[in-house]
Design a protein around this motif. Structure first.
Motif, PDB file in Angstrom:
ATOM      1  N   ARG A  29       0.821  -1.207   0.000  1.00 20.24           N
ATOM      2  CA  ARG A  29       0.000   0.000   0.000  1.00 20.24           C
ATOM      3  C   ARG A  29       0.861   1.265   0.000  1.00 20.24           C
ATOM      4  O   ARG A  29       0.483   2.280  -0.601  1.00 20.24           O
ATOM      5  N   LEU A  30       2.028   1.214   0.652  1.00 20.64           N
ATOM      6  CA  LEU A  30       2.975   2.338   0.582  1.00 20.64           C
ATOM      7  C   LEU A  30       3.429   2.550  -0.858  1.00 20.64           C
ATOM      8  O   LEU A  30       3.410   3.674  -1.370  1.00 20.64           O
ATOM      9  N   LEU A  31       3.828   1.477  -1.515  1.00 19.52           N
ATOM     10  CA  LEU A  31       4.265   1.581  -2.909  1.00 19.52           C
ATOM     11  C   LEU A  31       3.129   2.074  -3.803  1.00 19.52           C
ATOM     12  O   LEU A  31       3.349   2.845  -4.744  1.00 19.52           O
ATOM     13  N   GLN A  32       1.920   1.631  -3.503  1.00 18.89           N
ATOM     14  CA  GLN A  32       0.760   2.059  -4.276  1.00 18.89           C
ATOM     15  C   GLN A  32       0.555   3.566  -4.149  1.00 18.89           C
ATOM     16  O   GLN A  32       0.295   4.257  -5.142  1.00 18.89           O
ATOM     17  N   ARG A  33       0.667   4.083  -2.910  1.00 16.96           N
ATOM     18  CA  ARG A  33       0.494   5.526  -2.693  1.00 16.96           C
ATOM     19  C   ARG A  33       1.574   6.324  -3.410  1.00 16.96           C
ATOM     20  O   ARG A  33       1.352   7.482  -3.792  1.00 16.96           O
ATOM     21  N   LEU A  34       2.739   5.721  -3.592  1.00 20.60           N
ATOM     22  CA  LEU A  34       3.833   6.385  -4.310  1.00 20.60           C
ATOM     23  C   LEU A  34       3.695   6.242  -5.822  1.00 20.60           C
ATOM     24  O   LEU A  34       4.543   6.731  -6.563  1.00 20.60           O
ATOM     25  N   ASP A  35       2.617   5.575  -6.276  1.00 22.13           N
ATOM     26  CA  ASP A  35       2.327   5.405  -7.709  1.00 22.13           C
ATOM     27  C   ASP A  35       3.388   4.549  -8.390  1.00 22.13           C
ATOM     28  O   ASP A  35       3.895   4.873  -9.468  1.00 22.13           O
ATOM     29  N   VAL A  36       3.700   3.408  -7.764  1.00 19.21           N
ATOM     30  CA  VAL A  36       4.808   2.571  -8.214  1.00 19.21           C
ATOM     31  C   VAL A  36       4.624   2.045  -9.635  1.00 19.21           C
ATOM     32  O   VAL A  36       5.605   1.888 -10.368  1.00 19.21           O
ATOM     33  N   LEU A  37       3.392   1.780 -10.033  1.00 18.00           N
ATOM     34  CA  LEU A  37       3.176   1.170 -11.348  1.00 18.00           C
ATOM     35  C   LEU A  37       3.330   2.172 -12.493  1.00 18.00           C
ATOM     36  O   LEU A  37       3.746   1.808 -13.590  1.00 18.00           O
ATOM     37  N   ARG A  38       3.005   3.424 -12.222  1.00 14.42           N
ATOM     38  CA  ARG A  38       3.097   4.431 -13.280  1.00 14.42           C
ATOM     39  C   ARG A  38       4.331   5.319 -13.161  1.00 14.42           C
ATOM     40  O   ARG A  38       4.823   5.844 -14.168  1.00 14.42           O
ATOM     41  N   ARG A  39       4.842   5.481 -11.938  1.00 15.62           N
ATOM     42  CA  ARG A  39       5.931   6.444 -11.734  1.00 15.62           C
ATOM     43  C   ARG A  39       7.034   5.838 -10.871  1.00 15.62           C
ATOM     44  O   ARG A  39       7.259   6.269  -9.740  1.00 15.62           O
ATOM     45  N   PRO A  40       7.746   4.866 -11.387  1.00 19.46           N
ATOM     46  CA  PRO A  40       8.833   4.266 -10.595  1.00 19.46           C
ATOM     47  C   PRO A  40       9.925   5.267 -10.250  1.00 19.46           C
ATOM     48  O   PRO A  40      10.607   5.124  -9.230  1.00 19.46           O
ATOM     49  N   GLU A  41      10.087   6.296 -11.099  1.00 14.65           N
ATOM     50  CA  GLU A  41      11.115   7.303 -10.822  1.00 14.65           C
ATOM     51  C   GLU A  41      10.806   8.077  -9.546  1.00 14.65           C
ATOM     52  O   GLU A  41      11.709   8.522  -8.836  1.00 14.65           O
ATOM     53  N   ARG A  42       9.518   8.231  -9.231  1.00 13.32           N
ATOM     54  CA  ARG A  42       9.156   8.910  -7.989  1.00 13.32           C
ATOM     55  C   ARG A  42       9.491   8.028  -6.793  1.00 13.32           C
ATOM     56  O   ARG A  42       9.953   8.512  -5.757  1.00 13.32           O
ATOM     57  N   VAL A  43       9.262   6.722  -6.911  1.00  9.67           N
ATOM     58  CA  VAL A  43       9.614   5.802  -5.824  1.00  9.67           C
ATOM     59  C   VAL A  43      11.113   5.843  -5.576  1.00  9.67           C
ATOM     60  O   VAL A  43      11.571   5.882  -4.423  1.00  9.67           O
TER      61      VAL A  43
END
Length: 411
Positions: free
Chosen positions: A321-335
């Motif tokens: 859920r943390l990764l989801q909030r960071l938009d892991v699937l669309r924006r890995p660069e933000r993670v």
């Protein structure tokens, strides 16, 4: 007509520091003469021209007079009788008031070379106080040349304090403050920019949310440096040391703003400081009109950084859920940027600057793992909303398996 290379290019040439931009001043010429030679006028407030071939900027020698508030409150005067010395005296620092002619001869009427040798940032004249933007510029120069050993002269600090106390800093536009600050954040020692602003009282005026962190204690077992403000600048130093992006550096700078809002009765603990910090991070970002992506990362780091530190004590579903909030699937660069900021926070502590931070490697591996799990890779045939539920289940299972395989601690 005489042409001189001036300002930063001469300064950095003498210092042996790399530079790219060149600015020239033209003495003894009129706008009509330059236009006749093919120069293209571009200046609105004062005559600036682009060279017909190199497209570099050439400005007519000028004097100035304070006519209003702020850094726009000036009247400029150009004339063929304006001397090189008159043009140079209006500049901010002695090291920026050096000129070089086309034969390489140096003109240094205000002893800038001596200040270069002695590693001093010193104002040229008392007219320094007429331009509030110079407070930010000198702080930025202090950050840029810190590794060379430069310090701001005591008498210049006094003038900066005078400007900070005068109310003139309030005349600076948000765009201008952000432009100078964003440039300072990308210097090798960005923390010096904020230290210098604090020294002269400008930090409290322009960045009260950051200034409020100084003097706030933290638990020494986690923060041997104790002071929240010192920890913030140490964390920023880590981001500079790793040469991270502007977005990461800005997020690191703001990650602990909530600690300034901790009730005194709870100190030195800072329960819920992450949630408390969202409001001041948002306020400061919007006041400075920072880019949306920059603001969003800063808010995410403020709100979630403690979860990264505690990642090995979280359940696999919580990590997903943390990764989801960071938009892991669309924006890995933000993670990735988020992970970098959290690591700077972990290492920005006295005596712990070179500590291992396995949480970064684990969260990075979890990011790559969940991104590899797609509907097309599922071995079962499901349709509709069941696909989404199955994907979530598989990703959580993969995170749990990753921790087990890597022998990370279990929650």
């Amino acid at each position: 007509m005489q042409v001189y290379l001036v300002g930063g290019a001469v300064r950095d040439h003498l210092l042996g520091h790399p530079y790219h931009e060149k600015d020239y001043v033209v003495v003894g010429a009129t706008p009509a003469q330059l236009i006749a030679l093919g120069y293209q006028p571009v200046g609105k407030d004062f005559p600036v021209f682009l060279h017909p071939i190199s497209k570099e900027e050439y400005a007519l020698a000028r004097t100035e007079r304070k006519s209003g508030q702020g850094y726009h409150g000036f009247e400029f005067f150009t004339d063929i009788d304006v001397s090189l010395e008159q043009d140079l005296i209006r500049r901010d620092l002695t090291i920026n008031a050096i000129a070089m002619d086309e034969q390489g001869k140096i003109y240094d009427p205000y002893h800038g070379q001596a200040d270069l040798d002695n590693k001093i940032l010193r104002h040229v004249s008392h007219a320094f106080v007429e331009d509030p933007l110079r407070v930010l510029r000198i702080a930025r120069f202090a950050a840029r040349y810190h590794s060379y050993g430069f310090k701001v002269a005591d008498e210049t600090i006094l003038l900066m304090q005078q400007l900070a106390a005068s109310g003139e800093l309030n005349a600076l536009t948000s765009e201008r403050v952000w432009k100078e600050t964003s440039r300072a954040l990308m210097e090798p020692h960005a923390e010096i920019y904020f230290e210098t602003l604090r020294q002269c009282g400008a930090l409290k005026v322009l960045f009260p949310e950051i200034d409020a962190l100084f003097g706030i204690p933290q638990r020494p077992e986690y923060h041997p440096e104790v002071d929240c403000g010192i920890h913030t600048l140490m964390s920023l130093q880590q981001a500079c040391r790793a040469n991270y992006s502007l977005d990461v550096r800005f997020a690191v700078l703001l990650h602990d703003l909530g600690k300034a809002l901790t009730p005194k009765a709870e100190l030195p603990r800072h329960i819920m400081h992450e949630e408390r910090g969202v409001a001041p991070v948002t306020l400061l970002s919007e006041r400075l009109k920072v880019p949306t992506n920059t603001k969003q990362l800063a808010i995410a780091v403020c709100k979630e950084h403690l979860k990264t530190h505690q990642i090995f004590h979280l359940k696999a579903g919580t990590i997903w859920r943390l990764l989801q909030r960071l938009d892991v699937l669309r924006r890995p660069e933000r993670v990735e940027a988020f992970i970098q900021a959290c690591e700077c926070d972990a290492k920005g502590r006295l005596g712990l600057e070179n500590r291992e931070y396995p949480q970064a490697d684990f969260l990075r591996a979890a990011m790559h793992t969940v991104r590899e799990i797609k509907a097309s890779s599922l071995a079962v045939h499901v349709k509709g909303p069941d696909i989404g539920e199955l994907l979530i289940s598989k990703r959580i299972e993969a995170i749990a398996a990753l921790r087990k395989q890597a022998e990370y601690p279990s929650p």
